[in-house]
Design a protein around this motif. Structure first.
Motif, PDB file in Angstrom:
ATOM      1  N   HIS A 164       0.836  -1.209   0.000  1.00 37.83           N
ATOM      2  CA  HIS A 164       0.000   0.000   0.000  1.00 37.83           C
ATOM      3  C   HIS A 164       0.868   1.256   0.000  1.00 37.83           C
ATOM      4  O   HIS A 164       0.654   2.172  -0.809  1.00 37.83           O
ATOM      5  CB  HIS A 164      -0.908  -0.032   1.231  1.00 37.83           C
ATOM      6  N   HIS A 165       1.826   1.304   0.885  1.00 37.43           N
ATOM      7  CA  HIS A 165       2.662   2.510   0.991  1.00 37.43           C
ATOM      8  C   HIS A 165       3.629   2.625  -0.181  1.00 37.43           C
ATOM      9  O   HIS A 165       3.926   3.735  -0.648  1.00 37.43           O
ATOM     10  CB  HIS A 165       3.400   2.509   2.330  1.00 37.43           C
ATOM     11  N   LEU A 166       4.113   1.497  -0.683  1.00 38.39           N
ATOM     12  CA  LEU A 166       4.946   1.537  -1.886  1.00 38.39           C
ATOM     13  C   LEU A 166       4.154   2.094  -3.068  1.00 38.39           C
ATOM     14  O   LEU A 166       4.646   2.947  -3.814  1.00 38.39           O
ATOM     15  CB  LEU A 166       5.460   0.139  -2.215  1.00 38.39           C
ATOM     16  N   LEU A 167       2.932   1.606  -3.236  1.00 36.17           N
ATOM     17  CA  LEU A 167       2.099   2.055  -4.350  1.00 36.17           C
ATOM     18  C   LEU A 167       1.813   3.550  -4.262  1.00 36.17           C
ATOM     19  O   LEU A 167       1.888   4.267  -5.268  1.00 36.17           O
ATOM     20  CB  LEU A 167       0.799   1.258  -4.389  1.00 36.17           C
ATOM     21  N   LYS A 168       1.487   4.028  -3.074  1.00 42.63           N
ATOM     22  CA  LYS A 168       1.230   5.456  -2.903  1.00 42.63           C
ATOM     23  C   LYS A 168       2.465   6.277  -3.256  1.00 42.63           C
ATOM     24  O   LYS A 168       2.356   7.329  -3.899  1.00 42.63           O
ATOM     25  CB  LYS A 168       0.791   5.740  -1.467  1.00 42.63           C
ATOM     26  N   ALA A 169       3.630   5.818  -2.847  1.00 44.14           N
ATOM     27  CA  ALA A 169       4.863   6.536  -3.152  1.00 44.14           C
ATOM     28  C   ALA A 169       5.152   6.516  -4.650  1.00 44.14           C
ATOM     29  O   ALA A 169       5.561   7.535  -5.237  1.00 44.14           O
ATOM     30  CB  ALA A 169       6.025   5.928  -2.375  1.00 44.14           C
ATOM     31  N   MET A 172      11.530   5.969   5.190  1.00 49.93           N
ATOM     32  CA  MET A 172      11.901   4.642   4.722  1.00 49.93           C
ATOM     33  C   MET A 172      11.897   4.558   3.196  1.00 49.93           C
ATOM     34  O   MET A 172      12.730   3.871   2.603  1.00 49.93           O
ATOM     35  CB  MET A 172      10.944   3.587   5.301  1.00 49.93           C
ATOM     36  N   LEU A 173      10.934   5.238   2.559  1.00 51.05           N
ATOM     37  CA  LEU A 173      10.775   5.121   1.103  1.00 51.05           C
ATOM     38  C   LEU A 173      11.445   6.250   0.324  1.00 51.05           C
ATOM     39  O   LEU A 173      11.272   6.342  -0.894  1.00 51.05           O
ATOM     40  CB  LEU A 173       9.282   5.068   0.758  1.00 51.05           C
ATOM     41  N   ALA A 174      12.203   7.076   0.990  1.00 46.41           N
ATOM     42  CA  ALA A 174      12.875   8.175   0.299  1.00 46.41           C
ATOM     43  C   ALA A 174      13.748   7.723  -0.872  1.00 46.41           C
ATOM     44  O   ALA A 174      13.807   8.408  -1.896  1.00 46.41           O
ATOM     45  CB  ALA A 174      13.700   8.981   1.307  1.00 46.41           C
ATOM     46  N   PRO A 175      14.438   6.573  -0.799  1.00 45.96           N
ATOM     47  CA  PRO A 175      15.279   6.149  -1.936  1.00 45.96           C
ATOM     48  C   PRO A 175      14.504   5.586  -3.118  1.00 45.96           C
ATOM     49  O   PRO A 175      15.109   5.254  -4.143  1.00 45.96           O
ATOM     50  CB  PRO A 175      16.163   5.051  -1.316  1.00 45.96           C
ATOM     51  N   LEU A 176      13.191   5.461  -3.021  1.00 43.12           N
ATOM     52  CA  LEU A 176      12.426   4.709  -4.008  1.00 43.12           C
ATOM     53  C   LEU A 176      12.523   5.311  -5.409  1.00 43.12           C
ATOM     54  O   LEU A 176      12.642   4.587  -6.396  1.00 43.12           O
ATOM     55  CB  LEU A 176      10.962   4.631  -3.571  1.00 43.12           C
ATOM     56  N   ALA A 177      12.468   6.639  -5.505  1.00 43.58           N
ATOM     57  CA  ALA A 177      12.511   7.285  -6.825  1.00 43.58           C
ATOM     58  C   ALA A 177      13.785   6.902  -7.575  1.00 43.58           C
ATOM     59  O   ALA A 177      13.742   6.471  -8.739  1.00 43.58           O
ATOM     60  CB  ALA A 177      12.417   8.800  -6.665  1.00 43.58           C
ATOM     61  N   GLU A 178      14.904   7.021  -6.921  1.00 41.54           N
ATOM     62  CA  GLU A 178      16.180   6.696  -7.557  1.00 41.54           C
ATOM     63  C   GLU A 178      16.243   5.220  -7.942  1.00 41.54           C
ATOM     64  O   GLU A 178      16.723   4.866  -9.030  1.00 41.54           O
ATOM     65  CB  GLU A 178      17.327   7.038  -6.604  1.00 41.54           C
ATOM     66  N   LEU A 179      15.749   4.358  -7.070  1.00 41.45           N
ATOM     67  CA  LEU A 179      15.777   2.926  -7.353  1.00 41.45           C
ATOM     68  C   LEU A 179      14.942   2.574  -8.576  1.00 41.45           C
ATOM     69  O   LEU A 179      15.260   1.636  -9.303  1.00 41.45           O
ATOM     70  CB  LEU A 179      15.264   2.145  -6.138  1.00 41.45           C
TER      71      LEU A 179
END
Length: 415
Positions: free
Chosen positions: A24-29, A390-397
């Protein structure tokens, strides 16, 4: 920048169990980075009741009911030499939808949540692939096999062996493979035949500290009225490690605790409890609540939240939730994995039954010291475990420009 195709083995709404909370939180991000197209399965009518929320977030979506029985999945798995957990989540309708979505939309990145849906990544896709395995499922089934009896032990050993191959292939297919903790990442890499061909990183679970805030929650009336002490365990109660932990409390911990505190009550709170658990409701000091509208009042009413899991993979959301609610938490080392809190400062860790019993009795006797530890637990999760951090690196990844607020990712393990 192109779109994102998000594939998940379970509908990310509502976020009411561990894997769905993370997805859920990954999808929102991800939806904050680019248009997202979502393909997933629903298990219950409640999943489909939340489809409108998925439709509001996604540019397009395909939500299919997972109706294949485990018996049928097992037969298919034996016939095709594939893992049962992979065949259980195969549906040609989703494969067709993925193919059409890639034709109709400029998908730049495929994000796969859980290894069961890695099978839908087309071989022809040339964009970026990110796979979130969360934890090492093959190791979990190997542990089940060691604990179980034939023929179940054979089934679990087979599943562990085949899943290990699937996990390695996904690690090689993806640009980066994510895990819920550094321990799970290290375990995965230790099991690879060719570790240099897989790039991995730990992306930990967070906690919604605004939702799990004791300032706005009253203890459940039954717990508040109890002479106590109240012990609470939460979780999906048809999940084998949770079943084992609940039975451990009922059979091995609670009787000795009640010898010192005759009014002590163990509250088992969570959806889909198996008959082995429901039949224990009404045993001395045992309440089996099943699914509840809101777990927070039960946490708020707990003198101690228990998490004595003997098999645990990844970060336990139940532990973070209890810490955020500023309750004293007593857990096993397995349940503490991936949480950098300190034993005795933020929670209490004990391994053997005797040690858990002694620690529980000491926590009850200490009173104010245990409450001080609970306050420190909330402070810890607020400062270190929020989802945004926790999800701050997601964009770069995922191949998108990092936001200004993003924190640097650690160096990835890679070839």
């Amino acid at each position: 920048m192109g779109d994102i195709l998000f594939l998940a083995h379970r509908m990310p709404f509502p976020p009411d169990r561990g894997d769905k909370i993370r997805s859920h939180h990954l999808l929102k991000a991800l939806a904050g980075l680019a248009p997202v197209h979502v393909g997933c399965f629903g298990d219950t009518d409640n999943d489909f009741a939340h489809e409108h929320e998925l439709a509001e977030l996604a540019r397009s979506h395909c939500l299919l009911r997972r109706s294949k029985s485990m018996v049928r999945a097992g037969i298919e798995a034996l016939a095709t030499r594939r893992p049962v957990s992979e065949t259980a989540f195969y549906d040609p309708k989703l494969a067709d939808w993925v193919e059409q979505t890639l034709l109709d939309h400029p998908v730049q990145t495929i994000f796969v949540f859980s290894g069961q849906v890695g099978q839908y990544i087309p071989h022809s896709f040339k964009g970026r692939v990110v796979v979130d395995l969360c934890d090492v499922d093959s190791a979990k089934f190997e542990a089940y096999a060691k604990e179980g009896r034939f023929p179940r032990s054979w089934i679990d050993a087979r599943e562990g062996d085949l899943l290990s191959n699937v996990e390695e292939r996904l690690g090689q297919r993806s640009d980066v493979t994510l895990f819920v903790s550094e321990a799970e990442e290290a375990l995965f890499r230790s099991r690879l035949a060719e570790p240099e061909r897989s790039s991995t990183i730990a992306l930990r679970n967070g906690i919604d500290t605004q939702f799990f805030d004791p300032s706005y929650v009253e203890p459940h009336a039954d717990l508040a009225a109890s002479s106590g002490p109240n012990f609470v365990f939460t979780g999906q109660m048809d999940y084998a490690p949770n079943i084992g932990a609940a039975l451990r409390v009922m059979d091995r911990l609670l009787p000795e605790i009640r010898a010192a505190h005759p009014d002590a009550t163990f509250h088992l709170v969570g959806r889909a409890p198996v008959s082995e658990l429901t039949k224990r409701d009404g045993d001395p000091g045992v309440r089996v609540w099943g699914e509840v509208p809101d777990v927070r009042p039960f946490l708020a009413g707990a003198d101690i939240v228990l998490a004595p899991l003997e098999i645990a993979r990844g970060v336990q959301n139940k532990v973070l939730e209890a810490m955020a609610m500023a309750r004293p938490v007593l857990l096993s080392p397995e349940a503490a994995t991936g949480i950098d809190a300190v034993d005795g400062e933020h929670f209490a860790v004990a391994q053997s039954d005797r040690a858990l019993i002694d620690r529980a009795l000491a926590m009850l006797a200490e009173g104010p010291a245990s409450l001080q530890m609970a306050v420190a637990a909330r402070r810890y999760v607020v400062e270190h475990q929020g989802w945004e951090a926790m999800l701050a690196p997601l964009a770069e990844l995922c191949g998108y420009p990092p936001s200004k607020a993003a924190t640097p990712t650690k160096k990835r393990n890679a070839a």
